[in-house]
Design a protein around this motif. Structure first.
Motif: not given
Length: 63
Positions: A8, A10-11, A14, A23, A59, A61, A63
């Motif tokens: 996971d 974080e938004v 990148y 991405r 990977y 993303q 929230n």
């Protein structure tokens, strides 16, 4: 093909695809190093990658 681990992110994190500016969605640990690919390039090279990968990470993303 081995088990795919999920990581996971974080938004704001990148990780860039090694083949284009997109991405990365998948990371592969190989004997010679590590490669990260977007979904498009993962689909293009998936057979060879899974044959050679020591570890595969998807990977996602969070929230």
């Amino acid at each position: 093909m081995g088990k795919i681990q999920i990581l996971d992110l974080e938004v704001s994190e990148y990780i860039k695809c090694d083949a284009c500016p997109g991405r990365a969605r998948y990371g592969f640990t190989l004997v010679n190093g590590k490669l990260d690919f977007c979904f498009h390039h993962y689909k293009k090279y998936q057979n060879a990658l899974h044959e050679q990968a020591i570890q595969t990470i998807e990977y996602q993303q969070s929230n």
